[in-house]
Design a protein around this motif. Structure first.
Motif, PDB file in Angstrom:
ATOM      1  N   ASP A 287       0.822  -1.215   0.000  1.00  0.00           N
ATOM      2  CA  ASP A 287       0.000   0.000   0.000  1.00  0.00           C
ATOM      3  C   ASP A 287       0.856   1.266   0.000  1.00  0.00           C
ATOM      4  O   ASP A 287       2.050   1.220   0.289  1.00  0.00           O
ATOM      5  CB  ASP A 287      -0.953  -0.013   1.198  1.00  0.00           C
ATOM      6  N   LYS A 288       0.237   2.379  -0.300  1.00  0.00           N
ATOM      7  CA  LYS A 288       0.977   3.640  -0.435  1.00  0.00           C
ATOM      8  C   LYS A 288       1.547   4.142   0.890  1.00  0.00           C
ATOM      9  O   LYS A 288       2.436   4.991   0.917  1.00  0.00           O
ATOM     10  CB  LYS A 288       0.110   4.704  -1.106  1.00  0.00           C
ATOM     11  N   ASN A 289       1.026   3.628   2.003  1.00  0.00           N
ATOM     12  CA  ASN A 289       1.531   4.071   3.317  1.00  0.00           C
ATOM     13  C   ASN A 289       2.686   3.218   3.844  1.00  0.00           C
ATOM     14  O   ASN A 289       3.127   3.386   4.974  1.00  0.00           O
ATOM     15  CB  ASN A 289       0.390   4.056   4.351  1.00  0.00           C
ATOM     16  N   ALA A 290       3.185   2.289   3.011  1.00  0.00           N
ATOM     17  CA  ALA A 290       4.252   1.383   3.459  1.00  0.00           C
ATOM     18  C   ALA A 290       5.563   2.083   3.844  1.00  0.00           C
ATOM     19  O   ALA A 290       6.199   1.686   4.818  1.00  0.00           O
ATOM     20  CB  ALA A 290       4.519   0.320   2.394  1.00  0.00           C
ATOM     21  N   PRO A 291       6.003   3.132   3.114  1.00  0.00           N
ATOM     22  CA  PRO A 291       7.307   3.719   3.439  1.00  0.00           C
ATOM     23  C   PRO A 291       7.444   4.132   4.912  1.00  0.00           C
ATOM     24  O   PRO A 291       6.574   4.820   5.454  1.00  0.00           O
ATOM     25  CB  PRO A 291       7.386   4.941   2.516  1.00  0.00           C
ATOM     26  N   GLY A 292       8.538   3.648   5.521  1.00  0.00           N
ATOM     27  CA  GLY A 292       8.834   4.020   6.909  1.00  0.00           C
ATOM     28  C   GLY A 292       8.073   3.253   7.976  1.00  0.00           C
ATOM     29  O   GLY A 292       8.323   3.412   9.166  1.00  0.00           O
ATOM     30  N   ARG A 293       7.141   2.398   7.579  1.00  0.00           N
ATOM     31  CA  ARG A 293       6.324   1.669   8.568  1.00  0.00           C
ATOM     32  C   ARG A 293       7.168   0.612   9.287  1.00  0.00           C
ATOM     33  O   ARG A 293       7.943  -0.104   8.666  1.00  0.00           O
ATOM     34  CB  ARG A 293       5.164   0.993   7.838  1.00  0.00           C
TER      35      ARG A 293
END
Length: 416
Positions: free
Chosen positions: A238-244
């Motif tokens: 998903d687009k919110n993956a970065p840094g998770r």
């Protein structure tokens, strides 16, 4: 740092000089400060205290051990090394080459380590044929975690090959479920990459490319296929993956927001902590195409040279305790990993751990047991870091081709 004289703590030395030290002190540097890990460390402390030794905790939290290594270097340089420190993989060889680690062959022979450890593991714990560290546990890295309810909703089956993986991912996407929970951090990208490399290329390819760093294999059509498959996985995150963080990605699978995650067996702790039962609420399966292989990540304690005789005795007792069946069971039940000793009774462990232990034994015999490059077990830290950076740049770039990435990885493999 070569051949630095090691002096023991002043207080312990003073006691010894006065003839008051009936038993030794072990100072142990580690970064096990989270719940399950802290319980596991406490079990080792209790074991040592029961033997009459004093345990001095030297816990340094944060950074997956990076902060701890900085502190350790300054201690060793000043001639004040702890008895034992949590060090793993090729970093053990680097410390041993400095001449600061103790030879613990006498403990290993007395406790028959060569017989109870797979050769692939024993070799990591030795320097020039001598044991210099005691292994604590085994984490399997090549796992796929899945939410069966999400798969049922999508009418998909848990994949065993990469072709099946993309079929399942497409079905999950159509059902409105994020197919792959991922945290866009370089070590998570690298964890996914090594599972793809193992599943697409097989064990021999993995060993040649990512352990031996063979230039021809790094520049092969198989490596290009690995990189293409790896990049295809990104399209299902998903687009919110970065840094998770990885545990937040695991939480997405637990809640059914995502269908699956590629992550080591520390993810199991998150499912269990959420009250989920393996086989019912979640599925643990080898990453696609890797059922006959096992990428290992092993925590171990390096033993440093000490001058004080009582402290050296305590240090040897610590090495023996770490490898004892009782401690291996208690520690690994708390940590979510499996015992590193072969032939352990696994009755108290859950189904995922039993499967892991069974595969650990099988792969130790069939040649499928390989070190994880993503988790510091396969190559020198400088090379690992250089390859890891290229893999993440490729994952995050729309412009870098698989061929470009291949060339850069081959160049990074020569980094010193």
């Amino acid at each position: 740092m070569k051949n630095i004289p090691i002096r023991t703590l002043a207080a312990a030395a003073a006691l010894a000089a006065c003839g008051l030290a009936q038993a030794g002190e072990v100072e142990v540097l580690h970064w096990w400060t989270s719940g399950g890990e802290a319980k596991a460390a406490a079990a080792l402390k209790a074991t040592m205290q029961a033997k009459g030794h004093t345990w001095k905790d030297f816990a340094v939290a944060g950074g997956g051990g990076d902060s701890a290594m900085t502190v350790l270097k300054s201690r060793v340089v000043s001639g004040n090394a702890p008895a034992a420190a949590q060090i793993k993989g090729p970093a053990l060889q680097e410390w041993a080459a400095e001449g600061v680690l103790a030879n613990i062959d006498d403990v290993a022979k007395a406790e028959n380590w060569d017989a109870v450890l797979p050769k692939a593991v024993a070799d990591v714990m030795k320097y020039k044929g001598n044991y210099i560290a005691a292994p604590v546990n085994v984490h399997r890295v090549n796992w796929l975690w899945a939410n069966p309810a999400a798969f049922k909703k999508a009418g998909a089956k848990v994949p065993t090959t990469w072709d099946e993986f993309f079929v399942a991912a497409e079905a999950l996407k159509k059902a409105g479920i994020i197919p792959v929970a991922h945290g866009g951090q370089n070590w998570q990208d690298f964890t996914t990459f090594e599972s793809v490399a193992l599943g697409v290329g097989g064990t021999e390819f993995y060993r040649k490319a990512l352990v031996q760093l063979d230039p021809a294999t790094l520049n092969s059509p198989t490596m290009e296929k690995v990189l293409t498959t790896f990049k295809r996985v990104k399209g299902y995150t998903d687009k919110n993956a970065p840094g998770r963080d990885w545990n937040l990605a695991t939480a997405m699978v637990i809640k059914g927001e995502a269908g699956m995650q590629l992550m080591g067996d520390w993810a199991k702790g998150e499912f269990v902590a959420a009250g989920k039962v393996p086989g019912k609420d979640f599925v643990c399966a080898p990453a696609p195409g890797t059922a006959q292989a096992f990428t290992f990540n092993i925590d171990s304690f390096a033993m440093f040279k000490l001058k004080n005789a009582e402290n050296t005795k305590a240090q040897k007792a610590l090495a023996a305790a770490i490898m004892s069946p009782d401690f291996q069971e208690v520690f690994n039940l708390n940590k979510g990993s499996i015992p590193v000793r072969l032939g352990m009774n696994m009755d108290k462990f859950d189904d995922c751990a039993k499967q892991s232990a069974k595969d650990f034994v099988a792969t130790s015999k069939n040649g499928g047991l390989v070190p994880s490059i993503a988790h510091g077990m396969a190559v020198a830290p400088a090379i690992e870091g250089a390859i890891k950076d290229v893999v993440s740049q490729y994952w995050n770039s729309d412009k870098m081709s698989a061929k470009d990435a291949m060339t850069r990885i081959a160049a990074a493999a020569k980094a010193q």
